[in-house]
Scaffold this motif. Structure first.
Motif, PDB file in Angstrom:
ATOM      1  N   ARG A  89       0.830  -1.207   0.000  1.00  0.00           N
ATOM      2  CA  ARG A  89       0.000   0.000   0.000  1.00  0.00           C
ATOM      3  C   ARG A  89       0.866   1.259   0.000  1.00  0.00           C
ATOM      4  O   ARG A  89       0.478   2.286  -0.561  1.00  0.00           O
ATOM      5  N   ARG A  90       2.031   1.187   0.600  1.00  0.00           N
ATOM      6  CA  ARG A  90       2.912   2.351   0.685  1.00  0.00           C
ATOM      7  C   ARG A  90       3.354   2.838  -0.690  1.00  0.00           C
ATOM      8  O   ARG A  90       3.802   3.967  -0.835  1.00  0.00           O
ATOM      9  N   PHE A  91       3.246   1.963  -1.702  1.00  0.00           N
ATOM     10  CA  PHE A  91       3.678   2.339  -3.049  1.00  0.00           C
ATOM     11  C   PHE A  91       2.569   3.007  -3.861  1.00  0.00           C
ATOM     12  O   PHE A  91       2.856   3.689  -4.847  1.00  0.00           O
ATOM     13  N   VAL A  92       1.317   2.759  -3.523  1.00  0.00           N
ATOM     14  CA  VAL A  92       0.211   3.191  -4.390  1.00  0.00           C
ATOM     15  C   VAL A  92      -0.841   4.002  -3.645  1.00  0.00           C
ATOM     16  O   VAL A  92      -1.925   4.234  -4.175  1.00  0.00           O
ATOM     17  N   ALA A  93      -0.547   4.445  -2.425  1.00  0.00           N
ATOM     18  CA  ALA A  93      -1.562   5.173  -1.664  1.00  0.00           C
ATOM     19  C   ALA A  93      -0.890   6.137  -0.691  1.00  0.00           C
ATOM     20  O   ALA A  93       0.326   6.311  -0.680  1.00  0.00           O
ATOM     21  N   THR A  95      -6.477  10.228 -16.550  1.00  0.00           N
ATOM     22  CA  THR A  95      -5.395   9.360 -17.010  1.00  0.00           C
ATOM     23  C   THR A  95      -4.688   8.706 -15.822  1.00  0.00           C
ATOM     24  O   THR A  95      -4.416   7.496 -15.829  1.00  0.00           O
ATOM     25  N   ILE A  96      -4.401   9.493 -14.792  1.00  0.00           N
ATOM     26  CA  ILE A  96      -3.754   8.941 -13.596  1.00  0.00           C
ATOM     27  C   ILE A  96      -4.673   7.927 -12.918  1.00  0.00           C
ATOM     28  O   ILE A  96      -4.225   6.862 -12.475  1.00  0.00           O
ATOM     29  N   PHE A  97      -5.964   8.249 -12.853  1.00  0.00           N
ATOM     30  CA  PHE A  97      -6.940   7.315 -12.283  1.00  0.00           C
ATOM     31  C   PHE A  97      -6.958   6.007 -13.070  1.00  0.00           C
ATOM     32  O   PHE A  97      -6.986   4.907 -12.489  1.00  0.00           O
ATOM     33  N   THR A  98      -6.927   6.094 -14.397  1.00  0.00           N
ATOM     34  CA  THR A  98      -6.937   4.895 -15.251  1.00  0.00           C
ATOM     35  C   THR A  98      -5.676   4.066 -15.050  1.00  0.00           C
ATOM     36  O   THR A  98      -5.731   2.835 -14.981  1.00  0.00           O
ATOM     37  N   PHE A 109      -7.743   4.335  -4.044  1.00  0.00           N
ATOM     38  CA  PHE A 109      -8.776   5.206  -4.604  1.00  0.00           C
ATOM     39  C   PHE A 109      -9.041   6.385  -3.681  1.00  0.00           C
ATOM     40  O   PHE A 109      -9.190   7.533  -4.132  1.00  0.00           O
ATOM     41  N   VAL A 110      -9.085   6.115  -2.378  1.00  0.00           N
ATOM     42  CA  VAL A 110      -9.302   7.190  -1.408  1.00  0.00           C
ATOM     43  C   VAL A 110      -8.154   8.190  -1.463  1.00  0.00           C
ATOM     44  O   VAL A 110      -8.364   9.407  -1.379  1.00  0.00           O
ATOM     45  N   SER A 111      -6.917   7.698  -1.601  1.00  0.00           N
ATOM     46  CA  SER A 111      -5.765   8.596  -1.682  1.00  0.00           C
ATOM     47  C   SER A 111      -5.826   9.450  -2.945  1.00  0.00           C
ATOM     48  O   SER A 111      -5.456  10.635  -2.924  1.00  0.00           O
ATOM     49  N   PHE A 112      -6.279   8.851  -4.041  1.00  0.00           N
ATOM     50  CA  PHE A 112      -6.456   9.624  -5.274  1.00  0.00           C
ATOM     51  C   PHE A 112      -7.473  10.745  -5.054  1.00  0.00           C
ATOM     52  O   PHE A 112      -7.228  11.905  -5.398  1.00  0.00           O
ATOM     53  N   ILE A 117     -17.253   1.609   2.308  1.00  0.00           N
ATOM     54  CA  ILE A 117     -17.912   2.859   2.710  1.00  0.00           C
ATOM     55  C   ILE A 117     -16.925   4.023   2.650  1.00  0.00           C
ATOM     56  O   ILE A 117     -17.255   5.131   2.208  1.00  0.00           O
ATOM     57  N   HIS A 118     -15.700   3.756   3.094  1.00  0.00           N
ATOM     58  CA  HIS A 118     -14.613   4.742   3.056  1.00  0.00           C
ATOM     59  C   HIS A 118     -14.435   5.283   1.630  1.00  0.00           C
ATOM     60  O   HIS A 118     -14.226   6.484   1.425  1.00  0.00           O
ATOM     61  N   SER A 119     -14.513   4.382   0.647  1.00  0.00           N
ATOM     62  CA  SER A 119     -14.356   4.784  -0.750  1.00  0.00           C
ATOM     63  C   SER A 119     -15.578   5.537  -1.261  1.00  0.00           C
ATOM     64  O   SER A 119     -15.452   6.579  -1.916  1.00  0.00           O
ATOM     65  N   LEU A 120     -16.761   5.014  -0.957  1.00  0.00           N
ATOM     66  CA  LEU A 120     -17.982   5.615  -1.490  1.00  0.00           C
ATOM     67  C   LEU A 120     -18.219   7.016  -0.953  1.00  0.00           C
ATOM     68  O   LEU A 120     -18.742   7.887  -1.671  1.00  0.00           O
ATOM     69  N   ILE A 121     -17.831   7.251   0.291  1.00  0.00           N
ATOM     70  CA  ILE A 121     -18.098   8.559   0.891  1.00  0.00           C
ATOM     71  C   ILE A 121     -17.269   9.660   0.229  1.00  0.00           C
ATOM     72  O   ILE A 121     -17.584  10.847   0.344  1.00  0.00           O
ATOM     73  N   GLN A 122     -16.200   9.268  -0.487  1.00  0.00           N
ATOM     74  CA  GLN A 122     -15.381  10.268  -1.196  1.00  0.00           C
ATOM     75  C   GLN A 122     -16.065  10.782  -2.462  1.00  0.00           C
ATOM     76  O   GLN A 122     -15.706  11.847  -2.975  1.00  0.00           O
ATOM     77  N   LEU A 123     -17.030  10.008  -2.968  1.00  0.00           N
ATOM     78  CA  LEU A 123     -17.606  10.346  -4.267  1.00  0.00           C
ATOM     79  C   LEU A 123     -18.395  11.649  -4.232  1.00  0.00           C
ATOM     80  O   LEU A 123     -18.395  12.407  -5.209  1.00  0.00           O
TER      81      LEU A 123
END
Length: 233
Positions: free
Chosen positions: A12-16, A46-49, A103-106, A159-165
């Motif tokens: 996780r330290r590499f991608v978040a 693009t970064i998200f993809t 995704f949350v970090s993004f 839930i952590h991810s969805l609440i960011q939307l």
């Protein structure tokens, strides 16, 4: 559980976390300053993809290769087949949590760039809440009961991810799958993330060595060490 949790957390330290946001924010900021908001949004997409593609391949591969990862992190468990199998199974269940955290970090990077800080920082408490609720309500329904803890992490992560939307939609817009590789800001982002990976590899060797040593010690040693480390942190 702690070994199973440590394995995806190490990657996780590499991608978040701040490593991702630290590369994302300057790239998007410079792109909007020079080329406008539509170009910045295209760069964000693009970064998200790129992240989505890497994480999909990485999570699937890690789930398949979980037995080998457990051997790397806790070779002492190979003397105890039941414990080894349980650790492998828990590792497989916990790996999707990396994709959620990334995704949350993004989203956090985009929202911080748009001067929105509250939701990204309060959201991690939702994971803890999910874990607490699942442990209290579901531990009797799982055998072994440790799966209630894993379920809590996954539900909390979703839930952590969805609440960011909601805030990212209001402050930016929902990220989409779009890919433009010939953008110099994309190259900048990939270079910065490449540096993170190279530096992180050396830091993670320490974690691997310590977990391996603890896997040869008496039962409970990993938990004692991890709890002490958490208190210190």
């Amino acid at each position: 559980f702690w070994i199973a949790y440590t394995i995806p957390s190490t990657f996780r330290r590499f991608v978040a976390d701040e490593r991702l946001t630290g590369a994302l924010i300057p790239a998007v900021s410079q792109e909007e300053t020079e080329n406008g908001k539509p170009a910045a949004r295209l760069l964000g997409d693009t970064i998200f993809t790129i992240l989505l593609s890497i994480l999909t391949v990485f999570c699937v591969a890690s789930i398949v290769w979980a037995p080998y990862l457990v051997r790397v992190f806790a070779s002492g468990y190979m003397k105890h087949p039941d414990l080894f199998k349980l650790t492998v199974d828990l590792t497989r269940w916990l790996f999707p949590f990396i994709a959620m955290v990334s995704f949350v970090s993004f989203c956090e990077g985009i929202l911080n760039y748009r001067n929105h800080f509250f939701i990204p920082k309060i959201a991690p408490g939702i994971v803890s809440g999910g874990v607490i609720i699942c442990v209290i309500l579901l531990y009797k329904h799982f055998n072994p009961s440790i799966y209630a803890l894993v379920t809590g992490f996954l539900i909390g992560g979703i839930i952590h991810s969805l609440i960011q939307l909601i805030p990212i939609y209001l402050n930016w817009y929902l990220p989409r799958i779009r890919f433009v590789i010939n953008n110099p800001r994309v190259h900048f982002f990939l270079r910065e993330m490449g540096k993170v990976v190279l530096i992180g590899l050396f830091a993670q060797l320490n974690i691997i060595v310590l977990r391996n040593l603890s896997s040869f010690l008496s039962p409970g040693s990993v938990t004692h060490y991890q709890t002490a480390l958490r208190i210190m942190d």
